[in-house]
Design a protein around this motif. Sequence first.
Motif, PDB file in Angstrom:
ATOM      1  N   PHE A 116       0.830  -1.208   0.000  1.00  0.00           N
ATOM      2  CA  PHE A 116       0.000   0.000   0.000  1.00  0.00           C
ATOM      3  C   PHE A 116       0.861   1.252   0.000  1.00  0.00           C
ATOM      4  CE2 PHE A 116      -4.493   0.564   0.102  1.00  0.00           C
ATOM      5  CZ  PHE A 116      -4.973  -0.722   0.084  1.00  0.00           C
ATOM      6  N   LEU A 117       1.890   1.247   0.854  1.00  0.00           N
ATOM      7  CA  LEU A 117       2.772   2.411   0.909  1.00  0.00           C
ATOM      8  C   LEU A 117       3.435   2.647  -0.443  1.00  0.00           C
ATOM      9  CD1 LEU A 117       4.508   2.129   4.388  1.00  0.00           C
ATOM     10  CD2 LEU A 117       2.935   3.895   3.580  1.00  0.00           C
ATOM     11  N   LEU A 118       3.903   1.550  -1.060  1.00  0.00           N
ATOM     12  CA  LEU A 118       4.551   1.677  -2.367  1.00  0.00           C
ATOM     13  C   LEU A 118       3.568   2.208  -3.406  1.00  0.00           C
ATOM     14  CD1 LEU A 118       6.641  -1.605  -2.501  1.00  0.00           C
ATOM     15  CD2 LEU A 118       7.536   0.713  -2.425  1.00  0.00           C
ATOM     16  N   GLY A 119       2.311   1.743  -3.316  1.00  0.00           N
ATOM     17  CA  GLY A 119       1.311   2.162  -4.291  1.00  0.00           C
ATOM     18  C   GLY A 119       0.928   3.628  -4.126  1.00  0.00           C
ATOM     19  N   THR A 125       8.279   4.514  -3.430  1.00  0.00           N
ATOM     20  CA  THR A 125       8.613   3.589  -4.506  1.00  0.00           C
ATOM     21  C   THR A 125      10.033   3.820  -4.997  1.00  0.00           C
ATOM     22  OG1 THR A 125       6.311   3.552  -5.195  1.00  0.00           O
ATOM     23  CG2 THR A 125       7.923   2.783  -6.793  1.00  0.00           C
ATOM     24  N   ARG A 126      10.361   5.115  -5.204  1.00  0.00           N
ATOM     25  CA  ARG A 126      11.690   5.405  -5.708  1.00  0.00           C
ATOM     26  C   ARG A 126      12.765   4.961  -4.710  1.00  0.00           C
ATOM     27  NH1 ARG A 126      11.562  11.222  -7.103  1.00  0.00           N
ATOM     28  NH2 ARG A 126       9.353  10.806  -7.424  1.00  0.00           N
ATOM     29  N   PRO A 130      14.456  -0.243  -6.026  1.00  0.00           N
ATOM     30  CA  PRO A 130      15.709  -0.915  -6.402  1.00  0.00           C
ATOM     31  C   PRO A 130      16.080  -2.041  -5.433  1.00  0.00           C
ATOM     32  CG  PRO A 130      15.969   1.468  -6.452  1.00  0.00           C
ATOM     33  CD  PRO A 130      14.645   1.205  -5.833  1.00  0.00           C
ATOM     34  N   ILE A 131      15.971  -1.761  -4.149  1.00  0.00           N
ATOM     35  CA  ILE A 131      16.377  -2.781  -3.178  1.00  0.00           C
ATOM     36  C   ILE A 131      15.434  -3.987  -3.241  1.00  0.00           C
ATOM     37  CG2 ILE A 131      15.143  -1.718  -1.223  1.00  0.00           C
ATOM     38  CD1 ILE A 131      18.564  -3.305  -0.910  1.00  0.00           C
ATOM     39  N   ILE A 132      14.152  -3.725  -3.496  1.00  0.00           N
ATOM     40  CA  ILE A 132      13.204  -4.838  -3.621  1.00  0.00           C
ATOM     41  C   ILE A 132      13.556  -5.694  -4.833  1.00  0.00           C
ATOM     42  CG2 ILE A 132      10.812  -5.408  -4.201  1.00  0.00           C
ATOM     43  CD1 ILE A 132       9.924  -3.178  -2.376  1.00  0.00           C
ATOM     44  N   VAL A 138      16.441 -13.481  -4.557  1.00  0.00           N
ATOM     45  CA  VAL A 138      17.342 -14.242  -3.695  1.00  0.00           C
ATOM     46  C   VAL A 138      16.677 -15.542  -3.236  1.00  0.00           C
ATOM     47  CG1 VAL A 138      18.568 -14.247  -1.499  1.00  0.00           C
ATOM     48  CG2 VAL A 138      18.577 -12.202  -2.927  1.00  0.00           C
ATOM     49  N   SER A 139      17.410 -16.643  -3.346  1.00  0.00           N
ATOM     50  CA  SER A 139      16.869 -17.961  -3.040  1.00  0.00           C
ATOM     51  C   SER A 139      16.691 -18.145  -1.531  1.00  0.00           C
ATOM     52  CB  SER A 139      17.827 -19.022  -3.572  1.00  0.00           C
ATOM     53  OG  SER A 139      17.778 -20.172  -2.786  1.00  0.00           O
TER      54      SER A 139
END
Lengths: 289, 274
Positions: A116-119, A125-126, A130-132, A138-139
């Motif tokens: 929700f925060l990202l949306g 988002t910015r 990238p980190i997401i 990652v396995s």
Amino acid sequence: MSSTSLPVTATPGSPASASHPFRAGFQRWFSRLDWFVLPLAGAVAVLALWYLSSATWAKDLPNPTRTWIASKPYIVEPFAKRGELDQGILRFTWLSLILVAKGYAIALVVGTPLGFLLGISPLFTRALDPIIQVLRPVSPLAWLPLGMILFGGWKGANVSELAALFTIALCAMWPTVLNTAVGVRAIPQDYMNVARVLKLSRWKTLTKVMIPATLPYMFTGFRLSLGIAWLVIVAAEMLTGRPGIGGFLWQQYNALIYEQIILCILTIGLVGFVLDRLMSVVERRFRSV
Amino acid sequence: MSAYAELFNLSKTFPSPQGERVIVRNFNLTIDAGEFVTLIGHSGCGKSTVLSMVAGLSSITAGGLILAGRELTGPGPDRGMVFQSPSLLPWLTAFENVMLGINQVFFTAPLYERQQIAEYYLSVVGLADCMHRRPRELSQGMRQRVGIARAFALKPKMLLLDEPFGMLDALTRYELQGVLLELWRKNRIATLMVTHDVDEALYLSDRVVCMTDGPAAEVGDIVPVHFPRPRDRASVMEHPDYDPLRERLIEFLEIHAHRRPSAVPGERSVALTA
Ligand SMILES: Nc1ncnc2c1ncn2[C@@H]1O[C@H](COP(=O)(O)OP(=O)(O)O)[C@@H](O)[C@H]1O
Ligand SMILES: [Mg+2]
């Protein structure tokens, strides 16, 4: 349909000769093939390949008959408990499901608000996208040691369980995060205008407009997350040696007992399939609103 | 009558790759209390832009607006809005959609009173029997009825309608024009409605405001319409002034709207874009 005056006409989509009685009968028979005979033929083919492989190039692989005989006790007494790592197949499945449920719950509780925060916030988002994108592929095999280190110092804690939950939650979270974010961004401006014209409070805008509008996307995320959570369980149990379907598989392999490995694989697959079906039923319910 | 709503020098520019694009420039209009004004103009001239500035949904580049003695900033439920698409929340029933606004505006009233308001307005627009259906179970026309009920139920100071019947077939459109007129007769709310249907404008309104073509659209002509009220379609169309007024509006749209500097004389656009 003027089929009496024009005997050659056929409905669009079916070949003109479909009216021939023999052909029609064949087609009926063939359509029955579709849903029963064909899957059966596929299974038989794989079984034959298995037989052939265990007889030729994969001598260590027990053939289907030996697998069946060795697996039978685990199937006919699915809830038996003969030892920590010698339990009926459904008992193992149950243990795994509980662990998955816990990790999955954490994934949803953390992932949904994060989505929700990202949306809502382009800034957020910015900052985080990238980190997401880097962490997402990652396995679980890589996360688990980190989990062990993180919770290793906790006195009296079940470190292996915490590490397993950490791994499941971290791996399973991303589809929920990303789908929720997409859903929030896709809320039609019309709906937000309704909220603005009515001067709904932030809380009411969230609960009365944004969350209901995002639900279909959220549930797509939830379904995909559940699939991953189940995928991760085996890895988590393997490395931590916890009792469960994955722990059992790994233990048998290490003990050079290969007969039950196929049983475990089939069980994992079946359970994953059932979970996915259940979630898509729920998902469809929300999509139809 | 005094000016109840006043739009003064309302202007809007949008940023574009070629710099600022002036869409609406110095739009001036006053609306009296209880007056029904329609706004006509070619597609893309900026009618919706004007309306959403009045609604507070779009920022005002320059100028301002006053409603009932107060300068307006931002959106609010004092202006009832009916969009071209009804924009109902699909997970709520028709009744719940109307209640959402009522709960917000009449939050001090007891629940049963609020429910009565919603039921009343939904009945007036002819939805007494299906007010507990979800939007997808309603026809396009029925959804727009809900939209109209929702706007009126909040007892707004002003009503803003953006081509509310544009997506409906002719028969449904006639029905809904009747519904709107009936509700408006009972609650004389100052109304600004966008349409590109000349007959609809003449049937409904007290004045028709013709907008020039964009860019930098402004008020081109204001045509008073004084057919007696309450109106019915037949007597309006038989009125001796009907055809001349209609001529005047269509002529405006065909010729005067294209008053660009480079306009070639004799170049006429074909009637109205639907
Ligand atoms: N958000 C926006 N950004 C840039 N240009 C816009 C925006 N909204 C509308 N416009 C432009 O403003 C003009 C008028 O649009 P609009 O008010 O919707 O016209 P109408 O309702 O009269 O058909 C159009 O040329 C459109 O391209
Ligand atoms: Mg428009």
